[in-house]
Design an enzyme around this catalytic site. Structure first.
Site, PDB file in Angstrom:
ATOM      1  N   GLY B  63       0.806  -1.218   0.000  1.00 37.11           N
ATOM      2  CA  GLY B  63       0.000   0.000   0.000  1.00 37.11           C
ATOM      3  C   GLY B  63       0.839   1.267   0.000  1.00 37.11           C
ATOM      4  O   GLY B  63       1.981   1.261  -0.425  1.00 37.11           O
ATOM      5  N   SER B  64       0.235   2.346   0.501  1.00 32.95           N
ATOM      6  CA  SER B  64       0.828   3.682   0.397  1.00 32.95           C
ATOM      7  C   SER B  64       2.054   3.846   1.284  1.00 32.95           C
ATOM      8  O   SER B  64       2.111   3.321   2.401  1.00 32.95           O
ATOM      9  CB  SER B  64      -0.206   4.727   0.796  1.00 32.95           C
ATOM     10  OG  SER B  64       0.405   5.982   0.960  1.00 32.95           O
ATOM     11  N   THR B  65       3.026   4.636   0.782  1.00 35.64           N
ATOM     12  CA  THR B  65       4.217   4.953   1.584  1.00 35.64           C
ATOM     13  C   THR B  65       3.865   5.793   2.802  1.00 35.64           C
ATOM     14  O   THR B  65       4.654   5.891   3.730  1.00 35.64           O
ATOM     15  CB  THR B  65       5.254   5.726   0.744  1.00 35.64           C
ATOM     16  OG1 THR B  65       4.653   6.924   0.245  1.00 35.64           O
ATOM     17  CG2 THR B  65       5.750   4.907  -0.425  1.00 35.64           C
ATOM     18  N   VAL B  66       2.664   6.398   2.785  1.00 28.28           N
ATOM     19  CA  VAL B  66       2.225   7.173   3.946  1.00 28.28           C
ATOM     20  C   VAL B  66       2.015   6.245   5.155  1.00 28.28           C
ATOM     21  O   VAL B  66       1.960   6.695   6.293  1.00 28.28           O
ATOM     22  CB  VAL B  66       0.944   7.975   3.605  1.00 28.28           C
ATOM     23  CG1 VAL B  66       0.463   8.790   4.780  1.00 28.28           C
ATOM     24  CG2 VAL B  66       1.208   8.906   2.424  1.00 28.28           C
ATOM     25  N   GLY B  67       1.961   4.942   4.916  1.00 26.23           N
ATOM     26  CA  GLY B  67       1.869   3.959   5.994  1.00 26.23           C
ATOM     27  C   GLY B  67       2.970   4.121   7.028  1.00 26.23           C
ATOM     28  O   GLY B  67       2.768   3.830   8.210  1.00 26.23           O
TER      29      GLY B  67
END
Lengths: 387, 135
Positions: B63-67
């Protein structure tokens, strides 16, 4: 990983907690991907700039840091034009949070050029090692310029900006940059517009995934390469592609393409990406417009008035360097905004359907803004906005 | 009885807790609530379970690198895992664990599916090992 004595001292905390944490991040990244050493970088481009994406915890982490960038570093687009956000109809509560994020990056020495086209701002050359984040910028730097960068996440790009180095692995190594799949384009029109390359990229990206494609049958301009790469990075995870006799590495190296899987894309497939659905607004500039693109839009809008909102996005410096073109565009009632785009700004949530010349935006608009997207050439976009 | 499993250490520090093991990759953004530490992805096998204080073992992030920032948020709220074990770490989990100060190891010499769910374990990122069971 092999560290030099200065890196060891940073890691030991002799240069403060922030630099220590940044070095830990870079060593950790290098460990994960098996890098043996670091390589100095020419510049960094840092994602995690829009408050819409990083949220409260991203802002808190950034606020905890205390150091300055040691190489030229710019930000990814944020959620609004930092000077004209009110005109864009941005919620003041969002603007306040966004300004906090920007203030933190300013304190860290990141230049507040918020753009996905950093290659228009600082000289980026063949063979330069970079730590860039935004997928289309990474794809353009690797492919159209022949610079070398992996696709960084926000924290690791920031760490590279504050330390001036990145782990030497992946696309930094020449041996990892060879094509792994061939894409033959059949029946391309004589001189296609960037919008056509965006549609081609949407289709090709789905088929090549994260591989390194080698294209034949097309001769894109730099703006065509930009559009093609941005779309392939959106539907696939392409970070590097080559175009026969066009891109720098395809001209420097003679690749052995025998034995690679070959995919054929016909111009009829590209044409099928076009639709005629009615739209509420038109947006051009994902990735941000070059000076040439601003010139094209201005020439198409000369003496006309828009009948529905037309947004044009570019880096602030590119806007400043093209005052005549920007004046012509704005005289039509269209707006040229900096720092943001239709994909990251909440301003587009209000529209049901948006027309764009960007293959990449046509992929992201439906999920990010809850509306439909219609793809067309720049000329068709301007015609729609002035019809 | 204590079993020592060698692994690759990423970063430093050690953490102890009860093992929470899954064979499904995990996205922290939208997958884990940063306020409570509870897995909120309805399609994930750990849906409804809390990662707080556990030695969390899963194949890899997605998923997103914002994880990475969600992992940081878990730590700031005191509901982060005590340590993370991955089959193969990648940048989202590695960056998140490093900025949150969570010990991380990957490539354990035994598959994570063989780790006994619920058993006490200590992960030492500096030494590069997982100690399972009571010493």
């Amino acid at each position: 990983m092999q560290l030099d004595p200065d890196d060891e001292r940073i890691l030991a905390g002799e240069f403060g907690e922030t630099r220590q944490q940044m070095m830990e991040l870079l060593v950790g990244l290098g460990t994960v991907y098996g890098a043996e050493r670091f390589v100095p970088i020419a510049s960094a481009q840092v994602s995690g700039a829009s408050y819409k994406t990083i949220g409260e915890w991203g802002l808190e982490w950034l606020s905890s840091l205390d150091a300055r960038a040691v190489v030229p570093a710019v930000l990814n687009p944020v959620g609004m034009d930092l000077e004209r956000w009110q005109e864009m109809g941005i919620d003041p509560a969002f603007a306040k949070k966004q300004e906090q994020v920007v203030a933190v990056y300013r304190r860290l020495g990141i230049r507040l050029e918020c753009t996905c086209t950093p290659y228009y701002l600082s000289l980026t050359g063949y063979g330069d090692h970079l730590a860039w984040s935004e997928s289309s910028a990474v794809c353009y730097a690797n492919s159209a310029i022949g610079a070398r960068t992996n696709r960084e996440g926000g924290p690791t790009a920031l760490a590279a900006a504050l330390v001036g180095k990145t782990p030497y692995y992946g696309l930094h190594l020449v041996e990892n940059r060879k094509p792994t799949v061939v894409v033959r384009v059949e029946g391309a029109p004589p001189s296609p517009d960037a919008g056509w390359y965006g549609a081609l990229g949407v289709i090709a990206g789905r088929q090549v995934g994260s591989r390194i494609p080698f294209f034949s049958g097309i001769r894109p301009t730099r703006d065509g390469l930009k559009s093609l790469g941005a779309a392939m990075a959106a539907t696939g995870a392409v970070a590097l592609f080559h175009v026969d006799r066009i891109t720098p590495e395809a001209r420097v190296f003679s690749y052995d393409l025998g034995g690679l899987e070959a995919i054929t894309v016909g111009s009829d497939e590209v044409a099928a990406a076009w639709s005629g659905i009615p739209v509420d607004a038109v947006a051009i500039g994902c990735p941000h417009c070059s000076g040439e693109e601003l010139g094209l839009i201005a020439s198409l809008l000369e003496g006309k008035r828009v009948t529905k909102p037309l947004y044009v996005f570019a880096a602030r410096r590119v806007i400043r360097e093209h005052p005549r073109e920007v004046a012509v565009i704005e005289r039509s009632g269209a707006r040229v905004y900096a720092d943001t785009c239709m994909v990251v700004s909440p301003a587009f949530e209000r529209y049901g359907a948006v027309m764009t010349s960007s293959g990449k935006a046509s992929v992201y608009l439906p999920s990010l803004c809850g509306g439909a997207a219609r793809l067309g050439t720049v000329e068709e976009c301007v015609a729609e906005a002035t019809s | 009885m204590e079993v020592i499993i060698r692994a690759r250490g990423i970063g430093r520090g050690s953490g102890t807790g009860a093992l929470l093991v899954t064979d499904a990759p995990l996205s922290f953004l939208g997958g884990v609530d940063p306020e409570t530490g509870v897995v909120i992805d309805p399609d994930h096998p750990l849906h409804g379970r809390s990662v707080a204080g556990r030695v969390l073992a899963f194949p890899h992030g997605k998923g997103s690198t914002v994880g990475s920032y969600v992992i940081y948020g878990l730590a700031r709220n005191g509901v982060a895992p005590a340590a993370i074990v991955n089959t193969e770490a990648e940048a989202i989990i590695a960056a998140g664990a490093l900025i949150a100060g969570i010990p991380l190891v990957d490539r354990p010499e035994r598959p994570i599916g063989e780790l006994p769910d619920g058993a006490p374990a200590t992960v030492d990122a500096g030494a590069g090992d997982i100690r399972v069971g009571d010493p």
